[in-house]
Design a protein around this motif. Structure first.
Motif, PDB file in Angstrom:
ATOM      1  N   VAL A  65       0.724  -1.062   0.053  1.00 55.64           N
ATOM      2  CA  VAL A  65       0.083   0.067  -0.106  1.00 55.64           C
ATOM      3  C   VAL A  65       0.883   1.143   0.011  1.00 55.64           C
ATOM      4  N   VAL A 103      -1.738  -1.236  -3.757  1.00 57.13           N
ATOM      5  CA  VAL A 103      -2.859  -0.246  -3.820  1.00 57.13           C
ATOM      6  C   VAL A 103      -2.088   1.164  -3.702  1.00 57.13           C
ATOM      7  N   VAL A 105      -2.450   5.135  -3.275  1.00 57.76           N
ATOM      8  CA  VAL A 105      -3.355   6.218  -2.508  1.00 57.76           C
ATOM      9  C   VAL A 105      -3.149   7.226  -3.590  1.00 57.76           C
ATOM     10  N   CYS A 138      -6.943   3.801  -5.662  1.00 60.66           N
ATOM     11  CA  CYS A 138      -8.131   4.763  -4.951  1.00 60.66           C
ATOM     12  C   CYS A 138      -7.752   6.460  -4.868  1.00 60.66           C
ATOM     13  N   LEU A 185      -9.702   0.536   1.819  1.00 57.36           N
ATOM     14  CA  LEU A 185      -8.584   0.034   1.292  1.00 57.36           C
ATOM     15  C   LEU A 185      -8.470  -1.618   1.740  1.00 57.36           C
TER      16      LEU A 185
END
Length: 419
Positions: A65, A103, A105, A138, A185
């Motif tokens: 992440v 992922v 952000v 995201c 998330l």
């Protein structure tokens, strides 16, 4: 699952780590200065700009992440490095190391472009979308949380008895609560969630900027405030002046982003959460509202007190030394048995001391300074009250006005933090 969270000590990263641990995952925290004996690894997005710098950090990692980001550039921290070059190197290394899912952000509105912040974020997003791994991008709206810097700033603005908003405060926002963001998330990391998608993460309600501040104010228990609109051109000028100052929240880029608004479709967020996300009016629980209120007041209360005190001391010095007639000043001093050269020395010495106190109030605030000021005011009050009792019963209350100043000093002493 072993998850590397980059930016683990940040506002977003810390919440994500907490939610992952609660879900039973093993979290490796990517931080600039790892603590000994902690499950942390050193990552520095201003320096780790090559694939070789990242590969050793990804050993045994199943998912990554990236929650690293800066709102404004500072010395040694550039958008091009932190939002673009370092993430690109990280994503490339993830592909080479066999990391299953990444992922990223990003930020809502990056596709609009027009600012170095958005452009650098979008560049990393687009690169990740080309990688042969299970990627998730995201794009959250403005994120609210008790520990968030932007949320704290907005709560502080909301606590002011006069609320200044830019250009009528009609800019549309759709903030999301940090708990909803962290939960979303968590689902994006789940293998059951379809990969290779770009998701907007927003709260339940679209709200104008001025109404968001009003909501925060109501939740903290304040009555309705007077709202004053500041012209947009004046905000633009202030943003230009503050732009080069490190840590400034109002910059040309942040003002441009606020004017553009920040809203999206809540359907994707609700789908990930399997419920509607929180709306602005539900961000503060009744239990935490009192502490949010006190924190907001604490952000500006002492500054207001210090500014008023400095003005009183400096203005008193200037009036005593240069404005008020010397003959009248010496006549007042004669009533406390000070005459001749001693009176002149006392007058100019007191004026210089007042001026020094005023400057020190702004530049060197401390407990000893407040105590010294309180002692001097108390001394003046007692001496004048005895020698010139007419000031006690004067209809304008010149002597009694020392009492609120002493009260301000008392509060400053009480709020002094331990150094």
């Amino acid at each position: 699952m072993n998850v590397l969270v980059c930016g683990a000590r940040g506002f977003l990263g810390a919440a994500i780590c907490e939610r992952l641990v609660q879900a039973g995952h093993t979290v490796v925290k990517g931080v600039r200065e790892p603590h000994a004996f902690a499950q942390e690894v050193a990552v520095d997005f201003s320096r780790d700009l090559t694939v070789d710098a990242w590969l050793p950090k990804l050993a045994g990692i199943d998912a990554v992440v990236n929650a690293v980001g800066i709102l404004v550039e500072r010395s040694g921290q550039r958008f091009a490095d932190i939002h673009e070059q370092a993430p690109i190197a990280l994503f490339t290394a993830c592909s080479a190391a066999g990391v299953r899912r990444v992922v990223q952000v990003s930020a809502l509105g990056v596709e609009q472009g027009g600012s170095p912040y958005f452009d650098s974020k979008l560049s990393a997003d687009r690169f990740l979308a080309t990688q042969p791994i299970e990627w998730q991008i995201c794009r959250p709206s403005l994120v609210y949380g008790a520990k968030g810097k932007s949320a704290s700033f907005f709560r502080t603005l909301a606590s002011l008895p006069v609320c200044a908003v830019a250009a009528q405060g009609r800019q549309m926002l759709q903030p999301i609560h940090i708990d909803d963001l962290a939960q979303a998330l968590l689902h994006l990391l789940d293998a059951a969630t379809p990969a290779r998608q770009c998701v907007e993460l927003v709260g339940a309600t679209r709200v104008a900027y001025r109404d968001m501040l009003s909501s925060y104010r109501r939740q903290m228990g304040f009555p309705r405030a007077l709202t004053v609109s500041v012209p947009g051109w004046l905000i633009s000028c202030a943003a230009t002046l503050l732009d080069p100052i490190p840590g400034a929240i109002l910059t040309r880029d942040t003002w441009k982003m606020l004017r553009a608004g920040n809203v999206g479709d809540a359907a994707q967020t609700a789908s990930l959460l399997a419920r509607p996300p929180k709306g602005v009016d539900d961000f503060m629980t009744p239990a935490e509202a009192p502490s949010m209120r006190e924190q907001a007041l604490a952000q500006w209360r002492s500054g207001l007190f210090r500014g008023v005190l400095a003005l009183v001391w400096i203005w008193t010095a200037l009036v005593s030394l240069f404005v008020y007639p010397l003959r009248d000043s010496l006549a007042l001093l004669a009533q406390v048995q000070l005459t001749g050269p001693v009176a002149a020395a006392a007058l100019y010495g007191a004026g210089l001391l007042d001026f020094t106190f005023g400057v020190a109030t702004l530049l060197l605030p401390c407990r000893r300074l407040w105590l010294a000021q309180a002692a001097l005011i108390a001394f003046y009050t007692v001496v004048i009250g005895i020698a010139m009792p007419e000031f006690v019963t004067h209809p304008f209350g010149p002597l009694l006005k020392n009492l609120p100043i002493l009260a301000i000093l008392f509060l400053l002493i009480a709020e002094e933090k331990k150094s």
